[in-house]
Design a protein around this motif. Structure first.
Motif, mmCIF file in Angstrom:
data_model
loop_
_atom_site.group_PDB
_atom_site.id
_atom_site.type_symbol
_atom_site.label_atom_id
_atom_site.label_comp_id
_atom_site.label_asym_id
_atom_site.label_seq_id
_atom_site.Cartn_x
_atom_site.Cartn_y
_atom_site.Cartn_z
ATOM 1 N N GLY A 156 -3.473 7.241 -8.905
ATOM 2 C CA GLY A 156 -4.115 6.847 -7.658
ATOM 3 C C GLY A 156 -5.455 7.516 -7.502
ATOM 4 N N THR A 157 -5.877 7.689 -6.256
ATOM 5 C CA THR A 157 -7.136 8.362 -5.988
ATOM 6 C C THR A 157 -7.065 9.034 -4.617
ATOM 7 O OG1 THR A 157 -9.535 8.101 -6.193
ATOM 8 C CG2 THR A 157 -8.397 6.460 -4.843
ATOM 9 N N THR A 158 -8.082 9.822 -4.313
ATOM 10 C CA THR A 158 -8.138 10.502 -3.022
ATOM 11 C C THR A 158 -9.289 9.947 -2.191
ATOM 12 O OG1 THR A 158 -9.534 12.257 -3.959
ATOM 13 C CG2 THR A 158 -7.160 12.663 -3.903
ATOM 14 N N LEU A 159 -9.124 10.013 -0.880
ATOM 15 C CA LEU A 159 -10.174 9.635 0.061
ATOM 16 C C LEU A 159 -10.191 10.714 1.129
ATOM 17 C CD1 LEU A 159 -12.264 7.641 1.198
ATOM 18 C CD2 LEU A 159 -10.373 6.386 2.275
ATOM 19 N N LYS A 219 7.215 3.334 -9.462
ATOM 20 C CA LYS A 219 5.974 3.816 -10.074
ATOM 21 C C LYS A 219 4.816 3.044 -9.444
ATOM 22 C CE LYS A 219 8.157 4.782 -14.553
ATOM 23 N NZ LYS A 219 9.528 4.347 -14.167
ATOM 24 N N THR A 220 3.662 3.685 -9.346
ATOM 25 C CA THR A 220 2.482 3.007 -8.812
ATOM 26 C C THR A 220 1.221 3.616 -9.408
ATOM 27 O OG1 THR A 220 1.263 2.392 -6.802
ATOM 28 C CG2 THR A 220 2.315 4.558 -6.806
ATOM 29 N N GLY A 224 0.834 -1.203 0.000
ATOM 30 C CA GLY A 224 0.000 0.000 0.000
ATOM 31 C C GLY A 224 0.861 1.241 0.000
ATOM 32 N N TYR A 225 0.366 2.284 -0.653
ATOM 33 C CA TYR A 225 1.018 3.593 -0.638
ATOM 34 C C TYR A 225 -0.024 4.629 -0.229
ATOM 35 C CZ TYR A 225 4.915 1.534 -3.284
ATOM 36 O OH TYR A 225 5.984 0.759 -3.689
#
Length: 343
Positions: free
Chosen positions: A308-311, A217-218, A56-57
């Motif tokens: 990625g995404t935001t939460l 990279k992710t 996880g990042y």
């Protein structure tokens, strides 16, 4: 959840003004190392790694709004001093605050501290604050700080207030930091980033440098934050906030749908902030920004190599010491993260 609130109470008391986050970083480092987590400090970013760093990042910014001494008896809003303005593009929530400035700072208690060691340098009270059009910043008058030298940071005095189902403090973004530490205490073994100077628009640069340093990279970078709404009624009807995009980039990551599926399964109410803003613009007949995020700038700068995404947690009273969210929102974010990372 009692442990989480204990962590949050402690963190809120540690100052972390934009550009002077070192004492806060050292506190986080100690807390995580006590849990057996490896923590390294790079320029502008503290990086924590569990036993499975690629599992996880997660990223959250460590800075909070505050003031900085810029001359004899002269104090300015730290995020908008001249040296920080090169990274501000005019459409962040921080800059909206500057343009919509009111006298809500009057009589706020503030504390000065040594920027490297965190040593307490004194307590003061804001007696006046006004917007200086020439410098495009808020200038403060503070009783009791005439001995301070330029460069000394000044943090708002703060403590956690829990009233029924509402939680209040200068939450942005200490609440996300507390959630990450809590996740590690529950068994999270991935990687976490704690970035500096997000309120000045610079945090993405430090994160980008770390990824490039190790040629990593992710497409599953998850950025935690708070998200402002105008009324308590609205945030009572939203548990977590997601995004399809911001003004810089579209978020193309499987994480978004994973989070959405968990939310539906757990009956967690969610809102897409960019859709909310578009609907608001359409209703009011106005044109404004979809906002900027650390993630959007990172995606744009890497041409999508980092995705990625935001939460986010919905709040009212954004960027004040009375920023407020619901206990349900906090619990919902933790539920999502526990299931996402199989804790």
């Amino acid at each position: 959840m009692e442990l989480f609130y204990d962590i949050l109470k402690q963190l809120i008391r540690i100052p972390s003004v934009v550009g002077a986050e070192q004492p806060f970083f050292m506190f986080i480092k100690r807390e995580l190392e006590e849990l057996g987590i490896t923590v390294k400090y790079y320029d502008g970013v503290l990086v924590a790694k569990g036993s499975s760093p690629q599992s996880g990042y997660i990223s959250a910014h460590a800075d909070r709004h505050g003031l900085i001494c810029t001359g004899h008896n002269e104090f300015q809003y730290a995020a908008f001093i001249a040296k920080n303005k090169a990274d501000l593009t005019g459409d962040s929530n921080s800059e909206q605050l500057l343009r919509n400035f009111t006298a809500r700072f009057m009589d706020e208690k503030v504390q000065a501290y040594q920027p490297w060691a965190g040593s307490y340098l004194g307590l003061g009270s804001i007696k006046d604050a006004f917007l200086c059009e020439r410098r495009n910043n808020i200038i403060f008058k503070i009783d009791g700080f005439d001995y301070l030298l330029p460069g000394i940071p000044i943090a708002f005095m703060d403590k956690l207030v829990i009233n029924d189902d509402l939680v209040s403090a200068q939450l942005d973004n200490v609440i996300s930091i507390a959630i990450i530490i809590y996740l590690y205490s529950l068994g999270y073994q991935g990687t976490a980033f704690f970035t500096a100077s997000e309120e000045a628009g610079r945090s993405w640069r430090f994160l980008l440098e770390w990824f490039r340093r190790f040629d990593i990279k992710t497409d599953e970078l998850l950025v935690l934050d708070t998200s402002p709404y105008p009324t308590l009624e609205e945030i009572r009807n939203i548990d977590i906030v997601l995004r399809h995009r911001d003004s810089n980039a579209i978020f193309r990551s499987a994480l978004k749908n994973k989070i959405k599926k968990i939310a539906i399964k757990e009956k967690i109410k969610f809102n897409f902030k960019d859709t909310y803003l578009k609907n608001k613009m359409r209703k009011n007949g106005t044109v404004s920004s979809l906002g900027t995020t650390e993630l959007g700038r990172l995606i744009h700068a890497t041409k999508g190599e980092i995705q990625g995404t935001t939460l986010q947690i919905p709040t009212i009273g954004y960027h004040t010491v009375n920023e407020t969210t619901t206990t349900r929102a906090i619990e919902s974010m933790i539920t999502v993260l526990k299931q996402l990372y199989k804790i």
